[in-house]
Write a protein that holds these residues in place. Sequence first.
Motif, PDB file in Angstrom:
ATOM      1  N   HIS A 412       0.844  -1.201   0.000  1.00 11.82           N
ATOM      2  CA  HIS A 412       0.000   0.000   0.000  1.00 11.82           C
ATOM      3  C   HIS A 412       0.880   1.253   0.000  1.00 11.82           C
ATOM      4  N   ASP A 413       0.330   2.347  -0.501  1.00 11.65           N
ATOM      5  CA  ASP A 413       1.005   3.632  -0.404  1.00 11.65           C
ATOM      6  C   ASP A 413       0.988   4.085   1.055  1.00 11.65           C
ATOM      7  N   THR A 414       2.174   4.418   1.584  1.00  8.40           N
ATOM      8  CA  THR A 414       2.276   4.739   3.011  1.00  8.40           C
ATOM      9  C   THR A 414       1.410   5.933   3.389  1.00  8.40           C
ATOM     10  N   ALA A 415       1.452   6.997   2.574  1.00  9.39           N
ATOM     11  CA  ALA A 415       0.669   8.192   2.890  1.00  9.39           C
ATOM     12  C   ALA A 415      -0.827   7.885   2.866  1.00  9.39           C
ATOM     13  N   GLN A 416      -1.264   7.077   1.907  1.00  9.85           N
ATOM     14  CA  GLN A 416      -2.684   6.730   1.829  1.00  9.85           C
ATOM     15  C   GLN A 416      -3.102   5.888   3.036  1.00  9.85           C
ATOM     16  N   TRP A 417      -2.225   4.965   3.448  1.00  6.26           N
ATOM     17  CA  TRP A 417      -2.542   4.147   4.624  1.00  6.26           C
ATOM     18  C   TRP A 417      -2.662   5.022   5.861  1.00  6.26           C
ATOM     19  N   ARG A 418      -1.730   5.949   6.027  1.00  2.00           N
ATOM     20  CA  ARG A 418      -1.778   6.804   7.221  1.00  2.00           C
ATOM     21  C   ARG A 418      -2.992   7.727   7.201  1.00  2.00           C
ATOM     22  N   SER A 419      -3.481   8.057   6.016  1.00  3.37           N
ATOM     23  CA  SER A 419      -4.681   8.890   5.950  1.00  3.37           C
ATOM     24  C   SER A 419      -5.901   8.152   6.482  1.00  3.37           C
ATOM     25  N   ARG A 420      -5.786   6.819   6.630  1.00  5.42           N
ATOM     26  CA  ARG A 420      -6.875   6.015   7.187  1.00  5.42           C
ATOM     27  C   ARG A 420      -6.566   5.571   8.610  1.00  5.42           C
ATOM     28  N   CYS A 421      -5.556   6.178   9.221  1.00  8.28           N
ATOM     29  CA  CYS A 421      -5.216   5.901  10.621  1.00  8.28           C
ATOM     30  C   CYS A 421      -5.508   7.140  11.454  1.00  8.28           C
ATOM     31  N   SER A 422      -5.854   6.932  12.686  1.00 11.37           N
ATOM     32  CA  SER A 422      -5.917   8.035  13.645  1.00 11.37           C
ATOM     33  C   SER A 422      -5.160   7.592  14.883  1.00 11.37           C
ATOM     34  N   ALA A 423      -4.597   8.558  15.586  1.00 13.44           N
ATOM     35  CA  ALA A 423      -3.733   8.182  16.712  1.00 13.44           C
ATOM     36  C   ALA A 423      -3.666   9.297  17.740  1.00 13.44           C
ATOM     37  N   ALA A 424      -3.523   8.880  18.976  1.00  9.62           N
ATOM     38  CA  ALA A 424      -3.239   9.787  20.089  1.00  9.62           C
ATOM     39  C   ALA A 424      -2.149   9.114  20.916  1.00  9.62           C
ATOM     40  N   PHE A 425      -1.013   9.799  21.053  1.00  6.12           N
ATOM     41  CA  PHE A 425       0.141   9.212  21.721  1.00  6.12           C
ATOM     42  C   PHE A 425       0.399   9.876  23.067  1.00  6.12           C
ATOM     43  N   GLU A 505     -13.758   7.931  10.374  1.00 11.21           N
ATOM     44  CA  GLU A 505     -13.850   6.607   9.775  1.00 11.21           C
ATOM     45  C   GLU A 505     -12.468   6.031   9.461  1.00 11.21           C
ATOM     46  N   PRO A 506     -11.595   5.952  10.448  1.00  5.23           N
ATOM     47  CA  PRO A 506     -10.280   5.345  10.196  1.00  5.23           C
ATOM     48  C   PRO A 506     -10.387   3.827  10.149  1.00  5.23           C
ATOM     49  N   LEU A 507      -9.410   3.198   9.545  1.00  2.99           N
ATOM     50  CA  LEU A 507      -9.353   1.730   9.576  1.00  2.99           C
ATOM     51  C   LEU A 507      -8.729   1.249  10.878  1.00  2.99           C
ATOM     52  N   ILE A 508      -7.834   2.086  11.421  1.00  3.47           N
ATOM     53  CA  ILE A 508      -7.205   1.730  12.689  1.00  3.47           C
ATOM     54  C   ILE A 508      -7.110   2.999  13.547  1.00  3.47           C
ATOM     55  N   ALA A 509      -7.558   2.909  14.777  1.00  7.40           N
ATOM     56  CA  ALA A 509      -7.506   4.025  15.723  1.00  7.40           C
ATOM     57  C   ALA A 509      -6.631   3.614  16.898  1.00  7.40           C
ATOM     58  N   VAL A 510      -5.569   4.383  17.122  1.00  6.70           N
ATOM     59  CA  VAL A 510      -4.569   4.030  18.135  1.00  6.70           C
ATOM     60  C   VAL A 510      -4.642   5.016  19.294  1.00  6.70           C
ATOM     61  N   PHE A 511      -4.696   4.493  20.486  1.00  5.52           N
ATOM     62  CA  PHE A 511      -4.645   5.311  21.692  1.00  5.52           C
ATOM     63  C   PHE A 511      -3.534   4.751  22.571  1.00  5.52           C
ATOM     64  N   ASP A 512      -2.311   5.280  22.368  1.00  4.70           N
ATOM     65  CA  ASP A 512      -1.124   4.776  23.056  1.00  4.70           C
ATOM     66  C   ASP A 512      -0.878   5.599  24.315  1.00  4.70           C
ATOM     67  N   GLU A 513      -1.491   5.165  25.402  1.00  2.43           N
ATOM     68  CA  GLU A 513      -1.413   5.872  26.687  1.00  2.43           C
ATOM     69  C   GLU A 513      -1.677   7.363  26.506  1.00  2.43           C
ATOM     70  N   THR A 542     -13.558  -0.266  12.100  1.00  2.00           N
ATOM     71  CA  THR A 542     -12.331   0.282  12.683  1.00  2.00           C
ATOM     72  C   THR A 542     -11.775  -0.642  13.756  1.00  2.00           C
ATOM     73  N   VAL A 543     -10.474  -0.922  13.677  1.00  2.00           N
ATOM     74  CA  VAL A 543      -9.775  -1.634  14.749  1.00  2.00           C
ATOM     75  C   VAL A 543      -9.278  -0.592  15.734  1.00  2.00           C
ATOM     76  N   THR A 544      -9.770  -0.641  16.958  1.00  3.44           N
ATOM     77  CA  THR A 544      -9.384   0.320  17.987  1.00  3.44           C
ATOM     78  C   THR A 544      -8.363  -0.324  18.911  1.00  3.44           C
ATOM     79  N   LEU A 545      -7.180   0.281  18.999  1.00  4.83           N
ATOM     80  CA  LEU A 545      -6.095  -0.240  19.835  1.00  4.83           C
ATOM     81  C   LEU A 545      -5.909   0.658  21.047  1.00  4.83           C
TER      82      LEU A 545
END
Length: 596
Positions: A412-425, A505-513, A542-545
């Motif tokens: 996959h194109d990295t930029a396109q994949w990240r456009s479907r990710c959300s994150a809070a670190f 509508e992300p494919l993966i939502a990350v909440f890293d502490e 969405t996969v929520t981590l």
Amino acid sequence: MRKPFQAFRELMRIGFGAAPRHATLQFLTGIVFEVSVPIGGLGAKTIVDAAVSGDLRLGLGAAVLLAVTVGAALTSVFYYVHCLFTVQERASAVAGKRLMRLIGGAEGLTHHENPEYLDQVQRIREQQGQLSGMVNATAGVLRVGATLAVTAVLLARVDPLLLCLPVLAGVSFWLGKLSRDLAVRAQEATSERERLRAHLFELGTSTAASGELRVYGLTGLLGERHRQVSGSVIGQRNRASWRGAVLQAVDALVTAVGYIAAITLVMVLAVRGSATAGDVVLVLGLAAQLSSTVGTAVRYGTYFLVVLRVGGRLVWLQEYVAGERRSPAVPVAVPATLSSGIELQDVHFGYPGAKDGRGVLAGVNLHLPPGAVVALVGDNGAGKTTLIKLLCGFYRPDSGRILVDGVDLADHDTAQWRSRCSAAFQDYARLELPVLETVGVGDLPRIGDRAAVGAAVERADASGVVAGLPQGLDTRLGTRWDDGVELSGGQWQRLALGRGLMRTEPLIAVFDEPTAALDAHTENALFERFAAAARAGRGRSTVTLLVSHRFSTVGMADLIIVLDDGVIREQGSHRELMSRGGLYAELFELQSRGYR
């Protein structure tokens, strides 16, 4: 020769691309100004010869030539200076933008662990201003070349031996190059120590570290370390400067000897009748001017080489970033929704340059179902954050694969994949912008959408933070600005959390502490909201981590992954893991005792 030419071409593109008309005029007016000096000397010679011979017509013609030359020189110098500063200013902005894109635009994070990359970037930062100087350096070299060419023709007409004077310019240039090379080598040899010096200064003056510095009394220690490192850097660079000064003194001596020899020769020729009085005046003027021209040649010649060297580092950086670009030439489209989910197959990974040679992840096999709320737990260093970085595309596995609906993430194109990710670190960025933008950058197409930002703030339970600010969403953050407002650590984290919730509508939502600065009760309430929202929108797949050290907040997850020393020890629901009495149950029980 390919590398220097490539560096020259890139820097000239920056200059001419930023101000094409002014760059062209800088070349033309610079040559006119420089050539006017020897031509003016020719006019003076002609006037003297006309006066001696009593030729009034010749003298008046020479006077007109001299006047026109002086007028052209004065006009050119004003335009030259204007063009010089215009090109420098505009090219500096273009070069700065180029550097920001290169340094911040690499697809992964591997370069941050590469000492060679860090040293090169440090050198570029130290000499960033030189990236806008190639037009000026080239114009200077051409000016000097034109002056030397005209001067050589005029001197040769008096006597060919006088051509030795321009030749001395080559000797001066060589000595100047040696002097500059000493300075450059000293800079390169001290790059790492200079980075350490900058780090110590930043640490000793930063607001974030001020509390610990005072509690532990570290100000004096850091100051002493800074003094030692600075002394080492400055000492080595000063020694190079002194050696360069010796070479410059030799250059001055050679130039003086050449000047005296030229004057002696023309005086002998004049006494013998082989040269006119005007020739003596011409050689006196040209020889005196040649000393200045040689100095200019050395200055611009060495400046040209310095800028070219910095340009070479820019080319190196461009090639490095291009080499880090990992997206395939024909990428597979990222799916609109997940059908089978995300799967890790025998994933191994270790950070580049790790001195212990140990991998962080070793043979991880994991399936993340679409629409699931997944919690990652484990001690510090277990590999939780590393696993998330791989899923976000910051790094690629050393071996094994990460599949998205059966397709390798690398396809996959990295930029396109990240456009479907959300994150809070946990290590969030404090973006000192208006609140609307601080949160809104989490979804750039909607950065100014007040309704979307307000909804994200509400989902992050940060409405109270915004309501308490003097201008609400329009409040500028950061006390470094006249109208800026400072926030507490928890308030900053809530806004960072809102930023991570901008994409709906992300494919993966990350909440890293993401709630490490908040109390356990608030974190638990927020995680319950995340989990409820994720389950309510399972249709989005969405996969929520969730990553947290507080076991009381992860029990709500559909799937809990227990990581230990880079491998998955257990996985299952809270009830399943507790019933097994394994590592999760042990850790949960240990933490629970602290609340009894």
